[in-house]
Scaffold this active site. Structure first.
Site, mmCIF file in Angstrom:
data_model
loop_
_atom_site.group_PDB
_atom_site.id
_atom_site.type_symbol
_atom_site.label_atom_id
_atom_site.label_comp_id
_atom_site.label_asym_id
_atom_site.label_seq_id
_atom_site.Cartn_x
_atom_site.Cartn_y
_atom_site.Cartn_z
ATOM 1 C CE LYS A 1 68.172 91.403 38.339
ATOM 2 N NZ LYS A 1 67.149 92.483 38.447
ATOM 3 C CG ASN B 1 60.631 95.457 38.277
ATOM 4 O OD1 ASN B 1 61.379 94.929 39.085
ATOM 5 N ND2 ASN B 1 60.865 96.661 37.767
ATOM 6 C CB CYS C 1 72.242 98.095 45.749
ATOM 7 S SG CYS C 1 73.484 99.353 45.884
HETATM 8 C C1 LIG Z 1 65.489 97.176 43.432
HETATM 9 C C2 LIG Z 1 66.610 96.222 43.788
HETATM 10 C C3 LIG Z 1 66.040 94.824 44.019
HETATM 11 C C4 LIG Z 1 67.238 96.695 45.092
HETATM 12 C C5 LIG Z 1 67.692 96.256 42.705
HETATM 13 C C6 LIG Z 1 67.377 95.471 41.419
HETATM 14 C C7 LIG Z 1 66.286 96.097 40.605
HETATM 15 C C8 LIG Z 1 65.080 95.466 40.373
HETATM 16 C C9 LIG Z 1 64.756 94.132 40.938
HETATM 17 O O1 LIG Z 1 65.559 93.162 40.778
HETATM 18 O O2 LIG Z 1 63.665 94.067 41.566
HETATM 19 N N1 LIG Z 1 64.104 96.059 39.622
HETATM 20 C C10 LIG Z 1 64.289 97.300 39.049
HETATM 21 O O3 LIG Z 1 63.389 97.843 38.364
HETATM 22 N N2 LIG Z 1 65.473 97.951 39.255
HETATM 23 C C11 LIG Z 1 66.478 97.405 40.010
HETATM 24 O O4 LIG Z 1 67.538 98.051 40.169
#
Ligand SMILES: CC(C)(C)CCc1c(C(=O)O)[nH]c(=O)[nH]c1=O
Length: 309
Positions: free
Chosen positions: A44, A68, A128
């Site tokens: 993750k 999500n 990010c």
């Molecule tokens: C969207 C961020 C929270 C900035 C990074 C983590 C992430 C997330 C998440 O942790 O919400 N969900 C995704 O589909 N792609 C991602 O890269």
């Protein structure tokens, strides 16, 4: 026919593994991927400190995929670095996804990973966040350039980047131009979820996830053509780099499409979340059957063979 391939000097018995964020939060989930028929596994996306992430519901599956807004819940980079230190690389290669909340956080994390001198492969998540009011790093080309300059100066080994989808040819050109400035960027993973979609439940007349007024990243069937376009766009523009395909994979046929488009390895997100790690045995079999039927001896022969009209 064989599904094995080499990538960054490491051997993969299968080109398939999880998309970062899916079933890879802690060592139990990571060990389930390790025990599966996947060719690899990725952690993750991690931050400097552990995070609980957003309030639930924050992931919901729909008939055509998923939405999500997890909010980067993770155990903190030290936890995943410990896992990477204990990992047996003779079993299967391991990727570490890094998503620092600032350039300094990314520098600190990749420096620690560098000092551990492991075979683990870094996938830098460029979705990010940027400074508030500015788009994500990968949608701010100057910020992306500064981030890659700093990380490649600190992390003196090949690494990869996880990219959101682009939808404009000029953006493919601009993003590839930035990436091609950095030979250390050895691979490009396309795509992350399609950002800020909205799923609506008409019975309740409500959104389906709690964070961000229901806005979230889209995965699954919805995104396959966009994923294939991004894989092919960067495959064409970055001949010195490899591309990892991600987005909309639920069958052997989808994997074959990603390979034709230029992918070297292929990640599975929503379908893995819904079916579980057993999916990799099914997908390996489906992919092998397609290769057999078409007379391909290996997946390497398929890569980038997509024909135009
Ligand atoms: C969207 C961020 C929270 C900035 C990074 C983590 C992430 C997330 C998440 O942790 O919400 N969900 C995704 O589909 N792609 C991602 O890269």
């Amino acid at each position: 026919t064989t599904l094995s391939t080499t990538f960054l000097g490491q051997t993969f018995a299968s080109p398939l593994f999880n998309a970062s964020g899916v079933r890879c939060f802690d060592k139990d989930e990571l060990n389930s991927l390790l025990a599966s028929a996947s060719g690899s596994l990725v952690t993750k996306s991690c931050t400097r400190e552990a995070r609980t992430g957003n309030p639930e519901p924050r992931y919901v599956a729909t008939p055509l995929g998923s939405i999500n807004s997890m909010g980067l819940p993770n155990k903190g980079y030290g936890y995943y670095l410990d896992y990477a230190k204990a990992h047996d690389y003779s079993k299967k290669p391991l990727f570490m996804s890094v998503a620092g909340l600032s350039l300094d956080d990314n520098i600190a994390m990749v420096a620690a990973i560098r000092d551990a001198a492991l075979p683990a492969i870094v996938e830098l998540n460029l979705s990010c966040p940027n400074v508030p009011g500015k788009p994500q790093i990968a949608y701010d080309f100057d910020a992306m350039d500064r981030m890659l300059a700093a990380v490649s100066a600190e992390y003196d080994r090949p690494f990869g980047v996880k990219m959101p989808p682009y939808f404009d040819i000029a953006h493919f050109d601009l993003a590839a131009e930035v990436l091609n400035r950095y030979p250390a960027v050895a691979f490009i993973t396309c795509i992350n979820s399609v950002g800020n979609a909205l799923v609506i439940d008409i019975e309740r007349e409500e959104v389906v996830i709690k964070p961000k007024d229901g806005f979230g990243g889209l995965g699954g069937d919805y995104v396959l053509p966009t994923a294939l376009a991004n894989v092919n766009a960067f495959h064409r523009r970055c001949p010195e780099k490899r591309v990892i395909g991600c987005g909309g994979v639920r069958s052997g046929e989808h994997i074959f499409m990603h390979l034709l488009a230029g992918a070297s390895l292929v990640q599975v997100g929503t379908a893995l979340q819904e079916e579980g790690p057993g999916i990799f045995a099914r997908l390996n079999a489906e992919l092998a059957a397609i290769l057999e039927r078409k007379g391909y001896a290996s997946i390497d022969e398929v890569r980038g063979r997509l024909k135009t009209l």
